[in-house]
Every structure is written in C-alpha cells, then in structure tokens.
Design a protein around this motif. Structure first.
Motif, PDB file in Angstrom:
ATOM      1  N   THR A 123      24.116   0.330 -32.064  1.00  0.00           N
ATOM      2  CA  THR A 123      22.666   0.372 -32.272  1.00  0.00           C
ATOM      3  C   THR A 123      21.911  -0.414 -31.205  1.00  0.00           C
ATOM      4  N   GLN A 124      22.628  -1.242 -30.425  1.00  0.00           N
ATOM      5  CA  GLN A 124      21.989  -2.071 -29.404  1.00  0.00           C
ATOM      6  C   GLN A 124      22.080  -1.469 -28.002  1.00  0.00           C
ATOM      7  N   VAL A 125      22.558  -0.215 -27.925  1.00  0.00           N
ATOM      8  CA  VAL A 125      22.541   0.523 -26.651  1.00  0.00           C
ATOM      9  C   VAL A 125      21.237   1.299 -26.573  1.00  0.00           C
ATOM     10  N   PRO A 126      20.452   1.199 -25.494  1.00  0.00           N
ATOM     11  CA  PRO A 126      20.692   0.488 -24.228  1.00  0.00           C
ATOM     12  C   PRO A 126      20.086  -0.918 -24.156  1.00  0.00           C
ATOM     13  N   THR A 127      19.625  -1.448 -25.313  1.00  0.00           N
ATOM     14  CA  THR A 127      18.939  -2.742 -25.305  1.00  0.00           C
ATOM     15  C   THR A 127      19.751  -3.824 -24.609  1.00  0.00           C
ATOM     16  N   ARG A 128      21.038  -3.875 -24.928  1.00  0.00           N
ATOM     17  CA  ARG A 128      21.892  -4.904 -24.356  1.00  0.00           C
ATOM     18  C   ARG A 128      21.936  -4.815 -22.835  1.00  0.00           C
ATOM     19  N   TRP A 129      21.982  -3.604 -22.303  1.00  0.00           N
ATOM     20  CA  TRP A 129      22.039  -3.425 -20.846  1.00  0.00           C
ATOM     21  C   TRP A 129      20.739  -3.889 -20.187  1.00  0.00           C
ATOM     22  N   ILE A 130      19.630  -3.566 -20.831  1.00  0.00           N
ATOM     23  CA  ILE A 130      18.327  -3.998 -20.306  1.00  0.00           C
ATOM     24  C   ILE A 130      18.255  -5.523 -20.285  1.00  0.00           C
ATOM     25  N   ASP A 131      18.694  -6.152 -21.381  1.00  0.00           N
ATOM     26  CA  ASP A 131      18.644  -7.612 -21.476  1.00  0.00           C
ATOM     27  C   ASP A 131      19.447  -8.283 -20.377  1.00  0.00           C
ATOM     28  N   GLN A 132      20.494  -7.625 -19.892  1.00  0.00           N
ATOM     29  CA  GLN A 132      21.327  -8.195 -18.843  1.00  0.00           C
ATOM     30  C   GLN A 132      20.833  -7.842 -17.440  1.00  0.00           C
ATOM     31  N   GLY A 133      19.765  -7.054 -17.373  1.00  0.00           N
ATOM     32  CA  GLY A 133      19.221  -6.689 -16.072  1.00  0.00           C
ATOM     33  C   GLY A 133      20.075  -5.684 -15.322  1.00  0.00           C
ATOM     34  N   ALA A 134      20.821  -4.860 -16.055  1.00  0.00           N
ATOM     35  CA  ALA A 134      21.697  -3.872 -15.420  1.00  0.00           C
ATOM     36  C   ALA A 134      20.893  -2.665 -14.955  1.00  0.00           C
ATOM     37  N   HIS A 135      21.085  -2.236 -13.709  1.00  0.00           N
ATOM     38  CA  HIS A 135      20.372  -1.054 -13.233  1.00  0.00           C
ATOM     39  C   HIS A 135      21.162   0.220 -13.492  1.00  0.00           C
ATOM     40  N   GLU A 136      22.425   0.063 -13.921  1.00  0.00           N
ATOM     41  CA  GLU A 136      23.226   1.208 -14.320  1.00  0.00           C
ATOM     42  C   GLU A 136      24.305   0.730 -15.288  1.00  0.00           C
ATOM     43  N   ALA A 137      24.683   1.589 -16.231  1.00  0.00           N
ATOM     44  CA  ALA A 137      25.683   1.217 -17.224  1.00  0.00           C
ATOM     45  C   ALA A 137      26.327   2.474 -17.794  1.00  0.00           C
ATOM     46  N   ILE A 138      27.500   2.289 -18.407  1.00  0.00           N
ATOM     47  CA  ILE A 138      28.212   3.416 -19.006  1.00  0.00           C
ATOM     48  C   ILE A 138      29.026   2.915 -20.194  1.00  0.00           C
ATOM     49  N   GLU A 139      29.062   3.705 -21.257  1.00  0.00           N
ATOM     50  CA  GLU A 139      29.907   3.405 -22.411  1.00  0.00           C
ATOM     51  C   GLU A 139      31.321   3.886 -22.098  1.00  0.00           C
ATOM     52  N   GLU A 204      26.668   7.905 -16.537  1.00  0.00           N
ATOM     53  CA  GLU A 204      25.955   6.646 -16.392  1.00  0.00           C
ATOM     54  C   GLU A 204      24.517   6.761 -16.918  1.00  0.00           C
ATOM     55  N   THR A 205      24.007   5.642 -17.391  1.00  0.00           N
ATOM     56  CA  THR A 205      22.583   5.508 -17.691  1.00  0.00           C
ATOM     57  C   THR A 205      21.957   4.667 -16.588  1.00  0.00           C
ATOM     58  N   GLU A 206      20.870   5.149 -16.001  1.00  0.00           N
ATOM     59  CA  GLU A 206      20.180   4.409 -14.954  1.00  0.00           C
ATOM     60  C   GLU A 206      18.926   3.756 -15.527  1.00  0.00           C
ATOM     61  N   ILE A 207      18.658   2.539 -15.078  1.00  0.00           N
ATOM     62  CA  ILE A 207      17.560   1.748 -15.638  1.00  0.00           C
ATOM     63  C   ILE A 207      16.683   1.216 -14.512  1.00  0.00           C
ATOM     64  N   LYS A 208      15.383   1.411 -14.654  1.00  0.00           N
ATOM     65  CA  LYS A 208      14.425   0.924 -13.664  1.00  0.00           C
ATOM     66  C   LYS A 208      13.537  -0.139 -14.306  1.00  0.00           C
ATOM     67  N   PHE A 209      13.425  -1.278 -13.639  1.00  0.00           N
ATOM     68  CA  PHE A 209      12.671  -2.402 -14.186  1.00  0.00           C
ATOM     69  C   PHE A 209      11.289  -2.528 -13.534  1.00  0.00           C
ATOM     70  N   PRO A 210      10.316  -3.075 -14.275  1.00  0.00           N
ATOM     71  CA  PRO A 210       8.956  -3.236 -13.725  1.00  0.00           C
ATOM     72  C   PRO A 210       8.857  -4.468 -12.833  1.00  0.00           C
ATOM     73  N   VAL A 211       9.319  -4.344 -11.610  1.00  0.00           N
ATOM     74  CA  VAL A 211       9.305  -5.456 -10.668  1.00  0.00           C
ATOM     75  C   VAL A 211       8.610  -5.012  -9.388  1.00  0.00           C
ATOM     76  N   GLU A 212       7.589  -5.735  -8.997  1.00  0.00           N
ATOM     77  CA  GLU A 212       6.873  -5.429  -7.762  1.00  0.00           C
ATOM     78  C   GLU A 212       7.284  -6.350  -6.622  1.00  0.00           C
ATOM     79  N   GLN A 213       7.878  -7.489  -6.964  1.00  0.00           N
ATOM     80  CA  GLN A 213       8.322  -8.426  -5.925  1.00  0.00           C
ATOM     81  C   GLN A 213       9.507  -9.219  -6.472  1.00  0.00           C
TER      82      GLN A 213
END
Length: 265
Positions: A123-139, A204-213
């Motif tokens: 139930t914590q997928v993909p939350t856990r990956w986001i919390d770790q700052g992962a830009h890609e992950a796979i089960e 894979e799941t790809e994750i993009k974070f809101p970072v400008e700098q």
C-alpha cells in the motif's frame, strides 16, 4: 500567509511531477505552490506523535517513553526480518503487529543516489520511493508478510546497497540504471522461501521531482539549534526542502517538532 503545527512526513501524490502536501493540523499546504517563495520557519516546541504531549522528541517523532513502548516503533519496523506476527509471537502489541506485518509487502530496487534494495508494504508503493528521492524504481518480489520481505532484503543487500547517500541524492548526482537487468542479476540470490513470489516481466516506475535548483553543497538545517531560518524554496525531493543558499531541511527527520511557517513573498 502563516501556518503553525506539528511536523509530520509530507504526503505525496505521483503525477507528472510529484505533488507534496504538508498537514499542519488546521491547514493542508500544497508545498509545490511555495516554490520560488521566501519562507521563514521557526521552532516553537515539541509534540510527540504518539502521546501528543509537549515532550522532547527522542526518535521518529516520538518522545523517549513512547519510542520504547509504542508498537509502531518496534525493532521490526527498521529490521523487517525480525517480524514474528506470522508465528503468533508478540513484540509489543500482537494485534497491531498482525495488522501491519501480515499483509502484502514489496521488495524493490530504487535508484536515488545509487541502486538500493528496500522493503515496504504494498500500500506504500510508490510513496516509499518518493520519500527516498528515487528517480526510478521497480518491484522485484511481492510476498504475503513482512518477515519474508525482510529475509529477502537481508539476502539481497549482500549484493546491492541498502542505504541512500542523501547528499548525492539531493545534488542529483545520479546515473540512470536498467533496473530490470538488476532484477534479473539478483534473482538467484532470493531465499528459497521467497523465490515463488518473484515478479516476472515488470517495468520501472519513473519519478520526477519539483526541483528548480539542486544544491551544489547541501548543508542540513537544524531548526532546533538555529531557532529560525529564512530562505527561498527552490525544490522538494525525497522528504527534503531545498533552499536557494544550499540549505536543506529534512521534514521527516524533524517529525514531532512544532514549527511556525511564514510565507513572506
């Protein structure tokens, strides 16, 4: 705008770019909307996430007594291989432990600062990956309880990392990896008890974070020590605020602190 409340791990939503939300008791803030704004943050007091009392935080948002008593801070949280609910053995509260441990768990590979193995409830997928700052992950494995996930992680971390380098993650000093190839490479090291739960032909799941700098040399903010801090928010990654002057603030590591956040511009 001004908000006061106890810090808790930010809620997240996986869209084209991750959306972050901060629950400040009476206010619910979309942190993405604060990007490029100057924020003044100040420490007010403590509030234990378990008992709710104004007691100094010891670890994981809990005061010292709650950390050693609450079932949600048992050793099996950080070390899932110690889970015993499947045997009917109690650690602190068997009913709670059965509820959490006896549900589907995922063993995954995530690439944040490097490829690492980890465990989380399904139930914590993909939350856990986001919390770790992962830009890609796979089960890679889906098992019916936390114990099986734990022994699988223990076996695999002999061959792949199980920690994230937070500075490297925040600097975005990363390389893309083919996690499907890593999955196949690690398949033979999965314990016999968990081999039948290996996930074939996964993507894979790809994750993009809101970072400008991204910070060149991240420096961690200790809000308790400093008392207050003012800076321009330029990014959010993992559970970190990233400010223009290279200061970073780990929200999760400061759970249980009551803070005042003032949006200045």
């Amino acid at each position: 705008m001004q908000y006061t409340g106890v810090l808790k791990k930010m809620n997240t939503e996986l869209l084209d770019t991750v959306q972050y939300y901060l629950d400040m008791n009476t206010d619910f803030i979309n942190v993405n909307q604060l990007l490029n704004k100057t924020i003044e943050m100040s420490f007010v007091t403590y509030e234990c996430l378990s008992c709710g009392l104004e007691k100094e935080i010891y670890r994981q948002g809990f005061c010292r007594s709650c950390f050693f008593e609450t079932p949600s801070a048992g050793d099996w949280i950080m070390r899932p291989e110690l889970s015993k609910a499947h045997l009917g053995e109690e650690d602190r509260d068997l009913e709670y432990e059965k509820k959490v441990q006896l549900q589907p768990h995922i063993v995954y590979l995530a690439n944040s600062s490097n490829v690492k193995v980890g465990v989380t409830r399904k139930t914590q997928v993909p939350t856990r990956w986001i919390d770790q700052g992962a830009h890609e992950a796979i089960e890679i494995v889906e098992v019916p309880n936390r114990y099986l996930a734990g022994i699988t992680e223990v076996a695999l971390k002999e061959h792949v990392a199980d920690k994230t380098n937070w500075r490297k993650m925040l600097k975005n000093d990363i390389e893309d990896e083919d996690l499907t190839k890593w999955q196949e490479r690690l398949k033979s090291f999965i314990p016999e008890e968990a081999k039948e739960y290996f996930i074939e032909n996964n993507k894979e799941t790809e994750i993009k974070f809101p970072v400008e700098q991204y910070p060149e040399k991240p420096k961690s903010l200790n809000i308790k020590k400093e008392g207050s801090y003012t800076g321009k928010l330029v990014g959010i990654k993992g559970q970190y605020f990233i400010f223009e002057d290279n200061t970073v603030f780990n929200v999760r590591a400061n759970e249980g602190l009551v803070v005042n956040i003032k949006v200045k511009s």
